[in-house]
Write a protein that holds these residues in place. Structure first.
Motif, mmCIF file in Angstrom:
data_model
loop_
_atom_site.group_PDB
_atom_site.id
_atom_site.type_symbol
_atom_site.label_atom_id
_atom_site.label_comp_id
_atom_site.label_asym_id
_atom_site.label_seq_id
_atom_site.Cartn_x
_atom_site.Cartn_y
_atom_site.Cartn_z
ATOM 1 N N ILE A 83 0.808 -1.176 0.010
ATOM 2 C CA ILE A 83 0.151 -0.091 0.060
ATOM 3 C C ILE A 83 0.821 1.127 0.030
ATOM 4 N N ALA A 84 2.072 1.029 0.642
ATOM 5 C CA ALA A 84 3.009 2.435 0.524
ATOM 6 C C ALA A 84 3.248 2.860 -0.880
ATOM 7 N N PHE A 85 3.310 2.016 -1.785
ATOM 8 C CA PHE A 85 3.667 2.576 -3.113
ATOM 9 C C PHE A 85 2.513 2.794 -3.641
ATOM 10 N N ILE A 86 1.245 2.818 -3.392
ATOM 11 C CA ILE A 86 0.117 3.488 -3.929
ATOM 12 C C ILE A 86 0.085 4.727 -3.392
ATOM 13 N N SER A 87 0.281 5.182 -2.254
ATOM 14 C CA SER A 87 0.591 6.409 -1.525
ATOM 15 C C SER A 87 1.513 7.073 -2.254
ATOM 16 N N ARG A 88 2.978 6.544 -2.511
ATOM 17 C CA ARG A 88 3.914 7.228 -3.218
ATOM 18 C C ARG A 88 3.730 7.442 -4.671
ATOM 19 N N TYR A 89 3.129 6.671 -5.421
ATOM 20 C CA TYR A 89 2.940 6.794 -6.920
ATOM 21 C C TYR A 89 1.593 7.459 -7.427
ATOM 22 N N LEU A 90 0.518 7.365 -6.366
ATOM 23 C CA LEU A 90 -0.705 7.599 -6.985
ATOM 24 C C LEU A 90 -1.312 8.765 -5.950
ATOM 25 N N GLY A 91 -0.422 9.184 -4.992
ATOM 26 C CA GLY A 91 -0.876 10.104 -4.117
ATOM 27 C C GLY A 91 -1.197 9.970 -2.482
ATOM 28 N N ASP A 92 -1.169 10.375 -1.745
ATOM 29 C CA ASP A 92 -1.432 10.384 -0.230
ATOM 30 C C ASP A 92 -2.738 9.919 -0.048
ATOM 31 N N LYS A 93 -3.711 10.785 -0.790
ATOM 32 C CA LYS A 93 -5.161 10.538 -0.562
ATOM 33 C C LYS A 93 -5.484 9.044 -1.275
ATOM 34 N N THR A 94 -5.233 8.602 -2.370
ATOM 35 C CA THR A 94 -5.545 7.444 -2.842
ATOM 36 C C THR A 94 -4.790 6.423 -1.947
#
Length: 465
Positions: A83-94
C-alpha cells in the motif's frame, strides 16, 4: 550489537527475523486456502474440466500481480506493505483510501474465518459455544504475533506443512488409483473421465462466468508473502525466489489436485455438498477421512487468521506512519519484541466483533453482507496497486537492475481489465448486492479520502538506495 544483528534491524525498530525457510512456506500457505479443500467441488460442478483453464488463467494473472508487487518491494524492501507504493506513486489521498479499505477488509476476513473455525471445531465438540472457540483462537494467534515475528513464521511454516502433506497425499493416491484402474461406484479411475465428451461450457457460458470470482477468491492472500519483505533476512534473494515459484505451486497444488479429483470422479458425479478430499480418502477406505480433512481445513483457517493478524498489524502501522494526527502517531510505537504491538492489539480487538456476532443470530446476515463487500474491494486495491506499479516504471525511481516485471506496458493494463471482468462477474453470481455496496463505498469513501487533511506527503523514493 554485532554487525550481523545490526544489519537485521530496520530503521523503524522492527527486525528481519524471517528466514528463507519461513518465507517459502508462507508463500505456499498463502497460495493454498480453504477454497481448494472445500470449494473445489462447487467450481468443478459449474464448469466441468474447463475449471483447469480457469485456475491456470487466474493463477497466471495473480503471478503477474505478484511480479508487479515484487518489483516495487525489491526496490524498497523497507516497506511493510505494498500500500505504501500506492501512496507514493498515486498520491497520499489514494493511499489513504486503499490503506483503510484493505485494512478493513483484513479485519472482516478474520471475523469470517473465525466464524468458520467455530463450525470446524464444533464438528467434534457440537455443544461448545462458538464464541469461546473464537476468542480462544484469536487470543492464541494474537499472542503468537506479539511475541516475535520469528514465532509467526514458525507457526505459518507448520500450518503450511499440514496443507501441503494433505494435498500431496491426495495427488499420490490419485495417481496410484489411475495406474491401477481403481474401481469406483461410478466406474473406474481414468484420465478419460476428464477428456471424454469435453466441453468448454458444459453448463453454459453464464455458469462458467459465475465460477470466475469463486476461483479468484481461492487465490486471494497470495500477496501476503510480499508483506513479510520488511522483516525478512536477505529480501533481495528470498523475495524473487518466493514469487517466481508461484507458478510451480499453482500447477502442483491446484492443477494437480483438480486433475486427480476429476480423474477419480467423472465431474458430473461429484458431490457438491462434501469436500472432494473427503470423497477421495473415503473411497480408499479411510474411515476417519471427514475428521482428517476437517483438521486440515481447521489448520488452513488458523493459518489464514494468523496471516491476517500479521498483515492487519503491518497495514495499520503503515497507515500510522503516513498520518500526522496525534491518535495515529500513537500506533507508530514498536515494542521491545520488535513488532508493532499496538497495531496488532487494536486490530485484534476489532476482530472480537466476530464472537459477539455469534451471540446474536439476527445480525448474521448483515455481517455476511459486509464481509462479502469488503472482500470485493480487494479487487479495487489490487487495481490501484497495478496503477502504482505502472507509475513506478515511468518514474525516476525505476531500477533497471532490479526484479523486473515483464512487459509492464501490456501486462499492467491487462491486469486492470482482468480485475474489472472479475468484478463484473459478481453481478451474475449472486453477489450483486455486495458488489453494488462496494461501488458505493468507493464513491463515498473515495470522496471523503480526497478531502482528508491528516495524511502527509511522502517523498518519491524513501528507499535510501
Amino acid at each position: 550489537m554485532d554487525k550481523n544483528s545490526s544489519a537485521d534491524m530496520n530503521a523503524d525498530g522492527t527486525k528481519r527475523s524471517l528466514t528463507n525457510r519461513h518465507v517459502q512456506m508462507i508463500a505456499l500457505g498463502g497460495t493454498i486456502g480453504t477454497g481448494l479443500f472445500l470449494g473445489a467441488s462447487t467450481t468443478i460442478s459449474k464448469t466441468g474440466p474447463s475449471v483447469i483453464f480457469i485456475y491456470m488463467v487466474i493463477g497466471l494473472f495473480f503471478f503477474l500481480l505478484m511480479r508487479a508487487i515484487g518489483e516495487m518491494l525489491y526496490k524498497d524492501p523497507s516497506q511493510h506493505t505494498f500500500i505504501a507504493f500506492i501512496s507514493r506513486y498515486l498520491g497520499d489521498k489514494t493511499g489513504y483510501f486503499a490503506g483503510w479499505t484493505y485494512w478493513g477488509g483484513l479485519i472482516f476476513m478474520v471475523m469470517t474465518e473465525l466464524t468458520a473455525v467455530a463450525s470446524y471445531v464444533q464438528y467434534w465438540f457440537p455443544h461448545l459455544p462458538a464464541w469461546i472457540i473464537q476468542v480462544t483462537l484469536l487470543v492464541v494467534l494474537t499472542s503468537v504475533n506479539l511475541i516475535a515475528v520469528r514465532l509467526f513464521g514458525e507457526a505459518e511454516f507448520w500450518f503450511a506443512m499440514i496443507k501441503i502433506v494433505a494435498i500431496l497425499a491426495m495427488i499420490v493416491t490419485g495417481i496410484i488409483m489411475v495406474f491401477s484402474s481403481f474401481k469406483t461406484p461410478t466406474g473406474h479411475v481414468a484420465i478419460s473421465n476428464i477428456t471424454n465428451n469435453f466441453s468448454m461450457f458444459p453448463k453454459g457460458f453464464k455458469s462458467f462466468l459465475t465460477a470466475l470470482p469463486m476461483v479468484f477468491y481461492a487465490f486471494t492472500g497470495m500477496e501476503f508473502v510480499g508483506i513479510t519483505t520488511a522483516e525478512t533476512k536477505n529480501p533481495h534473494k528470498v523475495l524473487p525466489k518466493a514469487i517466481n515459484s508461484t507458478i510451480i505451486r499453482i500447477v502442483i497444488f491446484y492443477i494437480g489436485a483438480l486433475l486427480v479429483i476429476m480423474a477419480i470422479y467423472p465431474w458430473q458425479n461429484i458431490n457438491t455438498s462434501q469436500s472432494p478430499f473427503v470423497q477421495v480418502f473415503s473411497m480408499i477406505g479411510i474411515k476417519f477421512a471427514a475428521s482428517l480433512i476437517n483438521f486440515v481445513v481447521l489448520t488452513a483457517a488458523a493459518s489464514s487468521i494468523n496471516s491476517f493478524i500479521y498483515s492487519a498489524g503491518r497495514h495499520l502501522y503503515q497507515l500510522s506512519t503516513e498520518s500526522d494526527t496525534h491518535i495515529m502517531n500513537q500506533f507508530q510505537n514498536i515494542s521491545s519484541r520488535k513488532v508493532p504491538a499496538r497495531c496488532i492489539l487494536f486490530s485484534a480487538a476489532l476482530m472480537l466483533i466476530a464472537p459477539l456476532v455469534s451471540l446474536f443470530s439476527s445480525i448474521t446476515t448483515l455481517f455476511q453482507l459486509i464481509s462479502s463487500t469488503t472482500s470485493d474491494l480487494y479487487l479495487i486495491v489490487y487495481a490501484l496497486t497495478v496503477l502504482a506499479h505502472y507509475k513506478y516504471r515511468k518514474s525516476a525511481d525505476f531500477d533497471p537492475d532490479g526484479f523486473i516485471a515483464p512487459f509492464y506496458k501490456v501486462v499492467d493494463p491487462l491486469l486492470i481489465v482482468f480485475f474489472a471482468i472479475i468484478y463484473g462477474c459478481l453481478f451474475i453470481n449472486g453477489s450483486a448486492i455486495s458488489a453494488t455496496l462496494g461501488i458505493l463505498w468507493c464513491v463515498g469513501f473515495g470522496f471523503a479520502s480526497s478531502r482528508e487533511k491528516s495524511t502527509q506527503e511522502l517523498p518519491s523514493d524513501v528507499s535510501g538506495r
